[in-house]
Design a protein around this motif. Structure first.
Motif, short mmCIF file in Angstrom:
data_model
loop_
_atom_site.label_atom_id
_atom_site.label_comp_id
_atom_site.label_asym_id
_atom_site.label_seq_id
_atom_site.Cartn_x
_atom_site.Cartn_y
_atom_site.Cartn_z
N LEU A 179 0.87 -1.03 -0.02
CA LEU A 179 -0.03 -0.36 -0.62
C LEU A 179 0.71 0.97 -0.02
CD1 LEU A 179 -3.13 1.27 0.77
CD2 LEU A 179 -3.01 0.97 2.95
N LEU A 180 2.12 1.45 0.54
CA LEU A 180 2.88 2.43 0.90
C LEU A 180 3.33 3.20 -0.68
CD1 LEU A 180 4.31 4.83 2.43
CD2 LEU A 180 6.07 2.92 2.61
N TYR A 181 3.52 1.87 -1.48
CA TYR A 181 4.76 2.10 -2.92
C TYR A 181 3.14 2.54 -3.86
CZ TYR A 181 6.66 1.22 -7.17
OH TYR A 181 7.14 1.20 -8.07
N VAL A 186 -2.13 1.13 11.19
CA VAL A 186 -0.81 0.77 10.70
C VAL A 186 -0.14 0.92 9.86
CG1 VAL A 186 -2.93 -0.75 9.81
CG2 VAL A 186 -1.87 0.20 8.04
N CYS A 187 1.32 -0.10 9.70
CA CYS A 187 1.48 0.76 8.65
C CYS A 187 2.07 0.05 7.38
CB CYS A 187 3.44 -0.20 9.00
SG CYS A 187 4.48 0.47 11.20
N ALA A 188 1.83 1.07 6.15
CA ALA A 188 1.50 0.57 5.15
C ALA A 188 2.82 0.30 4.71
CB ALA A 188 1.14 1.81 4.80
N CYS A 189 3.66 -0.24 5.24
CA CYS A 189 5.03 -0.86 4.42
C CYS A 189 4.64 -2.49 4.45
CB CYS A 189 5.61 -0.95 4.69
SG CYS A 189 6.09 -0.69 5.77
N LEU A 190 3.75 -2.31 5.40
CA LEU A 190 3.27 -4.25 5.62
C LEU A 190 1.62 -4.55 5.38
CD1 LEU A 190 4.35 -4.18 9.77
CD2 LEU A 190 5.75 -5.17 6.71
N SER A 227 3.64 9.67 3.30
CA SER A 227 3.90 8.62 4.72
C SER A 227 5.29 8.45 3.72
CB SER A 227 2.63 7.09 4.20
OG SER A 227 1.61 7.84 4.45
N LYS A 228 6.15 8.37 4.26
CA LYS A 228 6.98 7.86 3.66
C LYS A 228 7.78 6.37 3.86
CE LYS A 228 7.82 12.55 3.77
NZ LYS A 228 8.08 12.87 2.99
N ASN A 229 8.63 6.37 3.49
CA ASN A 229 9.73 5.47 3.18
C ASN A 229 10.49 4.99 3.25
OD1 ASN A 229 10.65 2.67 1.90
ND2 ASN A 229 10.22 2.88 -0.08
N ALA A 230 11.12 4.93 5.15
CA ALA A 230 12.00 3.96 5.53
C ALA A 230 12.21 2.44 5.23
CB ALA A 230 12.49 4.68 6.53
N CYS A 231 12.03 1.57 6.49
CA CYS A 231 12.43 0.68 6.62
C CYS A 231 11.98 -0.34 6.10
CB CYS A 231 12.82 0.40 8.00
SG CYS A 231 11.01 0.07 8.58
N GLU A 232 11.12 -0.43 5.29
CA GLU A 232 9.83 -1.41 4.88
C GLU A 232 10.18 -2.93 4.88
OE1 GLU A 232 11.48 -1.17 0.42
OE2 GLU A 232 9.25 -0.79 0.22
N GLN A 233 10.21 -2.56 6.86
CA GLN A 233 10.06 -3.90 7.45
C GLN A 233 9.05 -3.58 8.68
OE1 GLN A 233 13.64 -5.12 8.79
NE2 GLN A 233 14.74 -3.36 8.14
N GLY A 234 7.98 -2.61 8.91
CA GLY A 234 7.47 -1.76 10.07
C GLY A 234 8.22 -1.65 11.66
N GLU A 235 9.75 -1.37 11.18
CA GLU A 235 10.28 -0.72 12.38
C GLU A 235 10.69 0.46 12.72
OE1 GLU A 235 12.28 -3.08 14.37
OE2 GLU A 235 12.12 -4.74 13.57
N CYS A 236 9.66 0.83 11.86
CA CYS A 236 10.51 2.91 11.67
C CYS A 236 8.77 3.74 12.06
CB CYS A 236 11.12 2.68 10.52
SG CYS A 236 10.49 3.53 9.11
N GLY A 237 7.74 2.62 11.41
CA GLY A 237 6.75 3.27 11.71
C GLY A 237 6.14 4.47 10.98
N SER A 238 7.53 4.52 10.14
CA SER A 238 7.25 5.96 9.41
C SER A 238 5.99 6.10 7.77
CB SER A 238 8.91 7.44 9.02
OG SER A 238 9.27 5.84 7.55
N CYS A 239 5.37 5.09 8.09
CA CYS A 239 4.73 4.85 6.73
C CYS A 239 3.23 5.01 7.61
CB CYS A 239 4.50 3.68 5.67
SG CYS A 239 5.16 2.56 7.15
N SER A 240 3.40 5.47 8.54
CA SER A 240 1.85 4.68 9.24
C SER A 240 0.54 5.61 9.22
CB SER A 240 1.84 4.92 11.02
OG SER A 240 2.80 4.48 11.46
#
Ligand SMILES: Cc1cc2nc3c(=O)[nH]c(=O)nc-3n(C[C@H](O)[C@H](O)[C@H](O)COP(=O)(O)OP(=O)(O)OC[C@H]3O[C@@H](n4cnc5c(N)ncnc54)[C@H](O)[C@@H]3O)c2cc1C
Ligand code: FES
Ligand code: FES
Lengths: 156, 277
Positions: free
Chosen positions: A23-25, A57-61, A36-49
């Motif tokens: 969804l982030l992409y 949720v994290c949009a990257c997940l 919504s930022k893209n930093a880690c793409e593994q749910g760790e940083c929350g910048s895509c909340s």
């Protein structure tokens, strides 16, 4: 695959979405919503909340296809037109923004906290923001900002 | 559904699957979105058990079932962050079957049962037989995890996890304890300290012996500190830990003995206090 959903109140669709696309992409690369930022793409940083059907949720997940028919709210949807939301205003005033990369995610996460817990303790703020990493501020000013936003929202 | 597409990758909360996809460790041709399957989101009573759909998230376990499943709720609170708990499911934890998965120790300690469904029907497997190897479970390719069955608490439950910092950590080791005051049984579950999540059968049997012989369930009596030490040692002995970046095997054994001793003391204190109330 075509995916259709609502983002910040508007119906949108994305075509030719790949099976594994997040969804982030879609938000960033297909819909031009760069908040919504893209930093880690593994749910760790929350910048895509973001919110999906009102849940933080994290949009990257979130798989793109899983957004089908859902109601998404991104940081762009938190402000009321050009007027900053009290959480955003408080972040600016408290000096909780340095490089600003983590800020959009923190705004959404803090917004979610204050919806459920209008007068959070410092411990509750820390727990609610545990999934949001900031490399610059050392968090003290972020805690100040959330307290400030809570006070203001309580008095309005 | 799964039977028709045996190679499709099921995705629930995506908190494990998406990390794999984003890092190109897996490129699925087709996926089955379980997050939109409403049946997996339900839970309710069944013959004295709770049957909980595989798609129930950690956040919901905490808010909707925390009073009936305190051990699983404690473990759920330690998972990731709010964003991860809002999305991640126990079914996904079972699907990944990582030895570090935090749902496993409380499921083992409470003798939970995993329900698998396929077009051939359903089968129910005790959690202790479900974990068959590192990140390997007993699910067939044509099956999905439909639910798990777990008894509501009949006594104090505990969960404790050692990590390298406070939030967002994979367990270095973890331990869950269930006291079943109705049947006078002790249940254990160990995480991150063997190729799969395991129970400590000898430690359970030893402690049940101590409690039975002393009539301690009835008396709600005090436990001899040496029995607690022995219990901790037997729990540590049940583990088969390895050295890795998160800790050495020796450290894990030591930490497990401490966790086991401590959680038992807490749980037993709670049980004794209940007699006064
Ligand atoms: C930042 C971060 C922190 C984390 N912290 C923790 C932690 O502290 N403790 C912990 O235990 N885990 C943690 N995890 C891992 C993850 O959140 C959990 O394992 C979670 O339970 C996975 O659930 P899910 O619904 O997201 O699974 P998914 O990612 O959707 O699926 C996981 C696996 O299970 C399969 N699967 C899912 N549902 C079913 C089903 N119904 N039937 C059959 N197969 C199924 C999938 O095919 C996949 O193989 C963390 C993950 C991230 C990204
Ligand atoms: S980019 Fe999604 S959590 Fe970091
Ligand atoms: S302000 Fe730079 S990461 Fe938070």
């Amino acid at each position: 695959m075509k995916v259709t959903f609502t983002v910040n109140g508007q119906r949108v669709s994305a075509d030719e979405v790949w099976e594994g696309e997040s969804l982030l992409y879609i938000l960033r690369e297909r819909l031009g919503l760069y908040g919504s930022k893209n930093a880690c793409e593994q749910g760790e940083c929350g910048s895509c909340s973001v919110y999906v059907d009102g849940t933080l949720v994290c949009a990257c997940l979130v798989l793109g296809g899983q957004a089908q028919g859902r109601d998404i709210v991104t940081v762009e949807g938190i402000a009321d037109g050009h007027a900053l939301h009290p959480v955003q205003q408080a972040f600016v005033e408290a000096g909780a923004v340095q490089c600003g990369f983590c800020t959009p995610g923190l705004i959404v996460a803090a917004h979610d906290l204050l919806r459920h817990t209008p007068e959070p303790t410092t411990v509750e703020i820390r727990e609610a923001l545990a999934g949001n990493i900031c490399r610059c501020t050392g968090y003290a000013k972020i805690l100040d900002a959330v307290h400030l936003a809570a006070e203001r929202m309580a008095s309005t | 559904m799964k039977a028709a597409h045996p190679d499709a990758l099921p995705i629930a909360g995506g908190t494990d699957v998406m990390v794999e996809i984003n890092f190109d460790r897996s490129r699925p041709d087709s996926v089955i979105d379980l997050a939109s399957v409403a049946e997996l989101d339900d839970w309710g009573p069944e013959d004295g058990y709770l049957r909980i759909g595989a798609g129930v998230t950690y956040t919901r376990i905490i808010s909707e079932l925390g009073d009936r499943l305190p051990g699983l709720a404690m473990a759920s609170r330690t998972v990731g962050s709010p964003q991860i708990r809002n999305r991640g499911t126990v079914g996904g934890n079972l699907g990944s079957a990582s030895p570090a998965g935090d749902a496993h120790p409380p499921l083992l300690a409470s003798k939970a049962v995993v329900e698998l469904a396929s077009s051939a029907g359903i089968r129910r497997i005790p959690a202790r037989d479900f974990y068959v190897g590192p990140k390997k479970n007993a699910m067939r390719k044509d099956e999905l995890i439909a639910a798990f069955l777990i008894e509501p608490s009949n006594g104090p439950q505990q969960f404790s996890k050692v990590g390298t910092r406070n939030a967002m950590v994979i367990a270095v080791c973890s331990f869950a304890l269930t006291l079943d005051a109705k049947r006078k049984r002790v249940g254990t579950g160990i995480g991150s300290a063997a190729p799969t999540p395991v129970t400590a059968g000898e430690a359970e049997a030893f402690m049940q012996g101590v409690l039975d012989e002393g009539g301690l369930w009835e008396k709600r009596g005090e436990i001899d500190p040496s029995a607690l030490v022995r219990f901790g040692d037997l729990v540590a002995a049940a583990a088969r830990p390895i050295d890795d970046v998160r800790g050495t095997a020796a450290y894990r054994r030591h930490a497990l003995a401490v966790l086991a001793r401590r959680t038992f003391a807490w749980a037993w204190d709670e049980y004794r206090r209940k007699s006064v109330a």
